[in-house]
Design a protein around this motif. Sequence first.
Motif, short mmCIF file in Angstrom:
data_model
loop_
_atom_site.label_atom_id
_atom_site.label_comp_id
_atom_site.label_asym_id
_atom_site.label_seq_id
_atom_site.Cartn_x
_atom_site.Cartn_y
_atom_site.Cartn_z
N UNK A 216 0.81 -1.23 0.00
CA UNK A 216 0.00 0.00 0.00
C UNK A 216 0.84 1.27 0.00
N UNK A 217 2.15 1.14 0.27
CA UNK A 217 2.98 2.34 0.34
C UNK A 217 4.45 2.00 0.10
N UNK A 218 5.17 2.96 -0.49
CA UNK A 218 6.61 2.81 -0.67
C UNK A 218 7.29 4.07 -0.14
N UNK A 219 8.20 3.88 0.79
CA UNK A 219 9.04 4.96 1.30
C UNK A 219 10.37 4.89 0.57
N UNK A 220 10.83 6.02 0.04
CA UNK A 220 11.98 6.02 -0.85
C UNK A 220 13.10 6.89 -0.28
N UNK A 221 14.32 6.47 -0.49
CA UNK A 221 15.54 7.11 0.03
C UNK A 221 15.65 8.60 -0.32
N UNK A 222 15.30 8.98 -1.56
CA UNK A 222 15.45 10.38 -1.96
C UNK A 222 14.48 10.73 -3.08
N UNK A 223 14.29 12.01 -3.31
CA UNK A 223 13.36 12.48 -4.33
C UNK A 223 13.69 11.99 -5.75
N UNK B 41 9.17 10.27 0.10
CA UNK B 41 10.63 10.20 -0.04
C UNK B 41 11.30 11.21 0.89
N UNK B 42 12.59 11.35 0.73
CA UNK B 42 13.38 12.26 1.56
C UNK B 42 14.08 13.32 0.69
N UNK B 43 14.34 14.45 1.25
CA UNK B 43 15.12 15.58 0.71
C UNK B 43 14.26 16.82 0.49
N UNK B 44 13.05 16.65 -0.04
CA UNK B 44 12.19 17.78 -0.38
C UNK B 44 12.93 18.77 -1.26
#
Length: 339
Positions: free
Chosen positions: A245-252, A277-280
């Motif tokens: 249902x979801x994927x968390x990703x290392x970076x944009x 993800x991370x970084x924004x």
Amino acid sequence: MATIKDISKAAGVSAGTVSRALSSDKSKFVAKSTKQKIKAIADSLGYEYDSDSKDSKKTLEFTLLTTMSLEEETHDEYWRFVRRGMYEAAERENIDLNNVIRIQDGFDPQELIKSDAVIIIGTVTEDAVKKIKHYNSNVVIVDGSGYYHGLVDIVDTNLSELTIDALDQLNAHTKGDVAFIGCARNQVALDGRIVGKVPDARTKAYKKWTSLHQKPEIYKEIEPDTGSAMAVAEGLISEHGQRLSAILVWSDPFAIGVMRALSKYHLMPGKDLAVMSFDDLEFSSFLTPSLSSIWIPKTELGFQAILHAKSLTNLKRNWTVRNIIPGKIKYRETFNPYK
């Protein structure tokens, strides 16, 4: 005693021009020939420079020791912003940051003796830190992905806490499993050799969270490029189907690959499957749909590293400090628990 007004009259320029010409941080705004003329007149008239001015203050000299190659730094916007923060702080604090050493190029550690402080970017071994501290006791590590057991001061962000918060929200507002696509970090010895891979704080937090909540650990480690992220995401969708249902990703940048993979399967990020993800990075809010991302204080980390290193030159202590600058989750269209 000669004054700025006396020098101004003798040089035939304004008092403001004289003041700027005799200032270390403003003399760059005065023509070289004019500056030389003013200084010559000031010396001939016996002008006494202000002992409290920046001209008479000792300029601190810091060494920047990085595990990144020039190519890696060029392709990684995160580290470019960290470096920019360092240079901004160095300019403001009148600190010389011209000595940049890339560990993989090789160097003599004795070079570090002459520096007032050493700032390390990247992940080095504990043995490397001990050797560096043998030559210079004022050492700060920026985002080194480790605690170093109280060995050295660290300037970092709260990646672990942010990861847990994101996973809690994804778990609470979606009805399936949460996968994580991440990278390992190269751990570098003082001679420049890559001696191993170490898990990042995000990876550690994800594995701890899945264990604590008795959730399936769906972790995929990739090489740091968008194509790898896309290929892995396709595999996740194919393998786990509707259970995911979801994927968390290392970076944009990697999240772009994930979103491309979803489109291949006619899945809409934020509707059929949540993506964070991370970084924004700046482009995140302009994607369609806009990408939910965790802001990491990149420039702020670099800026604070300089200030922290400066504090070490002024205060000798027998304890270490971990300086944490918190990040923030930015919810957008690919996952927003408040809509």
